[in-house]
Design a protein around this motif. Structure first.
Motif, PDB file in Angstrom:
ATOM      1  N   TYR A  63       0.796  -1.233   0.000  1.00 59.14           N
ATOM      2  CA  TYR A  63       0.000   0.000   0.000  1.00 59.14           C
ATOM      3  C   TYR A  63       0.826   1.279   0.000  1.00 59.14           C
ATOM      4  CZ  TYR A  63      -3.550  -3.381   1.273  1.00 59.14           C
ATOM      5  OH  TYR A  63      -4.394  -4.462   1.280  1.00 59.14           O
ATOM      6  N   GLY A  64       2.135   1.182  -0.061  1.00 59.95           N
ATOM      7  CA  GLY A  64       2.947   2.378   0.053  1.00 59.95           C
ATOM      8  C   GLY A  64       2.954   2.873   1.490  1.00 59.95           C
ATOM      9  N   ASN A  65       3.212   4.161   1.665  1.00 57.50           N
ATOM     10  CA  ASN A  65       3.330   4.716   3.022  1.00 57.50           C
ATOM     11  C   ASN A  65       2.162   5.599   3.423  1.00 57.50           C
ATOM     12  OD1 ASN A  65       5.823   3.472   3.021  1.00 57.50           O
ATOM     13  ND2 ASN A  65       6.922   5.235   3.835  1.00 57.50           N
ATOM     14  N   GLU A  66       1.128   5.646   2.594  1.00 56.86           N
ATOM     15  CA  GLU A  66       0.022   6.552   2.901  1.00 56.86           C
ATOM     16  C   GLU A  66      -0.694   6.177   4.190  1.00 56.86           C
ATOM     17  OE1 GLU A  66      -0.801   9.517   1.569  1.00 56.86           O
ATOM     18  OE2 GLU A  66       1.129   9.152   0.588  1.00 56.86           O
ATOM     19  N   TRP A  67      -0.851   4.886   4.444  1.00 57.46           N
ATOM     20  CA  TRP A  67      -1.524   4.467   5.680  1.00 57.46           C
ATOM     21  C   TRP A  67      -0.723   4.907   6.899  1.00 57.46           C
ATOM     22  CZ3 TRP A  67       1.023   1.108   8.997  1.00 57.46           C
ATOM     23  CH2 TRP A  67       2.147   0.456   8.475  1.00 57.46           C
ATOM     24  N   ARG A 114       1.314   7.530   6.970  1.00 56.43           N
ATOM     25  CA  ARG A 114       1.135   8.973   7.062  1.00 56.43           C
ATOM     26  C   ARG A 114      -0.197   9.319   7.717  1.00 56.43           C
ATOM     27  NH1 ARG A 114       4.591  12.150   4.307  1.00 56.43           N
ATOM     28  NH2 ARG A 114       6.026  11.156   2.848  1.00 56.43           N
ATOM     29  N   ASP A 115      -1.227   8.584   7.356  1.00 57.25           N
ATOM     30  CA  ASP A 115      -2.548   8.821   7.969  1.00 57.25           C
ATOM     31  C   ASP A 115      -2.477   8.691   9.488  1.00 57.25           C
ATOM     32  OD1 ASP A 115      -3.974   9.446   5.734  1.00 57.25           O
ATOM     33  OD2 ASP A 115      -4.892   7.479   5.483  1.00 57.25           O
TER      34      ASP A 115
END
Length: 544
Positions: free
Chosen positions: A520-524, A526-527
């Motif tokens: 999922y990349g790093n967006e989760w 960051r959230d």
């Protein structure tokens, strides 16, 4: 972002009671994270009473700058380090051992908690509050940190590990790994993870962390800087030699007041036990609660008469000799879990420290030790807890009617209920009826055979048992054949269980974060860092 809260009862009773603010647990701590007035009181104590950090802040800044430069931290972290030179700057501190590729997910959550609290209280107090992550590189249990787990596409929990480079019982931060060992570990992780659009970037970053004969501690620090550096997370290894030099005078105090120090720990332990809690750490009347490095090993010391000695009595020291070591070569000394909280307080202006459930329990044993050295235990804030649930797993839970609590408390029963509901042939009921009907009709016949010959009756009884066994055998085979119709469903149900409760443990204690970054990349991440989340001791379910 979709997130739900869940009260997942802690496996440590004292931590559970502390978070719930029960009177008997609160009495073991000077502050409570849930009371706003306690935060104000702590700030006032730091400003008006506390004499520590008893180190020169300028020297502390130099040590932190040198270490964070070596691990490649960001400008945001250096800005925070610089602010520590100002007496008005406070800190939120937490730590963990240096796990392979960042260790389990809970390590990330501890860092998130530290960053979130520092940001929150910096805003509330309108003064700098710095997030500091204390890496327990001095710990010597290599087997505890040399591995990590991922869940493969084949629904197998796979273990990736590196072997001990020397076999010597010394600090993890003193054990450089060969490039080949790192290459093998990265290859194993690569094989475990699916190919995605994020994979190449992820592994390029991981490879950088392992360069130059990195120790597990080096690689861990570099990885944490990559993930959290932009949020100003300051990192420090507890075994950093330049940090040891700052700790010299505190080591001296721990040695000179060692008997009283042990007595303070025992007093807190007695209070915890009287309140009904089991001790989370081993406290002994002759324990020195310090380690020494000798012959390439990290050895725990205890007092024996006028001497300090290791368990095998291979090395003995007088109090004067240890005092001399503290003043001249403090890098030869090391903290244990009981002295590390005091050293943390000695070094940093700690507003609050972020702890897991087990840590909360053993920190309760340090209350009187803090007081003995003119300190006060900081506010204890519980680490944030999360379970990550992917979209496909969420859909499957909805499809089969499983709640999060169902998985934790009654997974097997719930699975069987679902399978039973699919049994349109009602095989169990029909086989039960056949066995019962057969027994009813056959048993009287067997009984009548006694009139012919007792041996014939015995043969009939044996025959009855065998026929019933054969019926049961057919029932099992029919059930297995029937279940093959639901192989896909059973695999999906198993995926739910392995996602939420691998090894019958919370997900955050087992799986490594790289698998989720790969998918999922790093967006989760960051959230979780950037969305204000209250520190309340609750567990949160985050839907990816």
């Amino acid at each position: 972002m979709q997130m739900e809260t869940f009260h997942w009862k802690k496996n440590q009773k004292l931590a559970e009671d502390y978070i719930a603010q029960t009177d008997k647990a609160k009495a073991l701590f000077p502050y409570h994270f849930g009371n706003l007035e306690d935060w104000r009181s702590r700030v006032q104590w730091l400003d008006e009473v506390k004499t520590s950090p008893q180190v020169d802040r300028r020297r502390l800044v130099q040590v932190l700058e040198k270490y964070n430069e070596r691990i490649g931290n960001t400008q945001a972290a250096f800005d925070h380090i610089s602010s520590l030179a100002d007496k008005d700057t406070l800190a939120i501190v937490g730590g963990q051992q240096a796990g392979l590729f960042g260790g389990s997910l809970l390590v990330l959550y501890k860092a998130i908690s530290i960053v979130q609290l520092a940001r929150e209280w910096s805003g509330k107090l309108q003064r700098p509050v710095v997030p500091i992550f204390w890496i327990a590189g001095e710990d010597h249990d290599f087997d505890e940190v040399n591995h990590t787990y991922t869940l493969s596409n084949a629904q197998q929990i796979e273990k990736i590990k590196v072997d001990h480079p020397t076999g010597r019982r010394t600090s993890v931060s003193r054990l450089p790994l060969e490039p080949e060992a790192w290459k093998e570990a990265l290859a194993a992780l690569d094989q475990s993870l699916m190919d995605t659009e994020f994979k190449a970037s992820l592994f390029a970053k991981l490879e950088v962390t392992t360069e130059d004969g990195a120790t597990l501690s080096d690689a861990f620090a570099r990885w944490m800087a990559i993930l959290f550096g932009e949020y100003g997370l300051v990192l420090i290894d507890s075994d950093e030699p330049s940090l040891r030099a700052l700790e010299s005078s505190m080591f001296e105090k721990l040695i000179l007041q060692n008997e009283a120090y042990s007595g303070s720990l025992q007093k807190s332990q007695d209070e915890a036990q009287q309140a009904g809690y089991e001790s989370q750490a081993e406290i002994s009347s002759d324990g020195a609660n310090l380690f020494i490095f000798a012959d390439g090993q990290r050895l725990l010391l205890h007092r024996e008469g006028e001497l300090f000695t290791d368990k095998k009595k291979d090395h003995s020291y007088t109090k004067q000799q240890l005092q001399d070591l503290a003043l001249t070569t403090p890098e030869n000394l090391s903290n244990n879990v009981m002295s590390r909280p005091l050293m943390q307080e000695f070094l940093f202006p700690v507003l609050a420290t972020v702890l897991g459930p087990g840590e909360i329990a053993y920190w309760s044993l340090t209350k009187h030790a803090f007081e003995q050295f003119g300190m006060k235990m900081p506010i204890i804030a519980p680490r944030m807890e999360f379970t990550l649930i992917e979209g496909t797993v969420q859909k499957q839970m909805n499809k089969y009617g499983f709640t999060f609590e169902d998985v934790l408390e009654r997974f097997e029963n719930k699975k069987q209920e679902w399978l039973d509901a699919q049994d349109t042939l009602q095989l169990n009921e029909r086989f039960d009826a056949i066995k019962s009907e057969f027994s009813v009709n056959y048993a009287p016949l067997v009984e009548s055979l006694a009139a012919i010959n007792p041996g014939v009756k015995k043969l009939g009884e044996t025959n009855l048992v065998k026929i019933l066994e054969q019926i049961e055998f057919l029932r099992n085979k029919a059930g297995e054949a029937y279940k093959t119709q639901f192989d896909a469903a059973l695999r999906q149900l198993e995926r739910i269980r392995l996602t939420i409760l691998p090894f019958a443990k919370p997900q955050e204690r087992v799986y490594n974060g790289c698998a989720y970054m790969n998918r999922y990349g790093n967006e989760w991440l960051r959230d979780l860092i950037e969305t204000p989340i209250p520190v309340d001791g609750l567990h949160r379910i985050y839907y990816l």
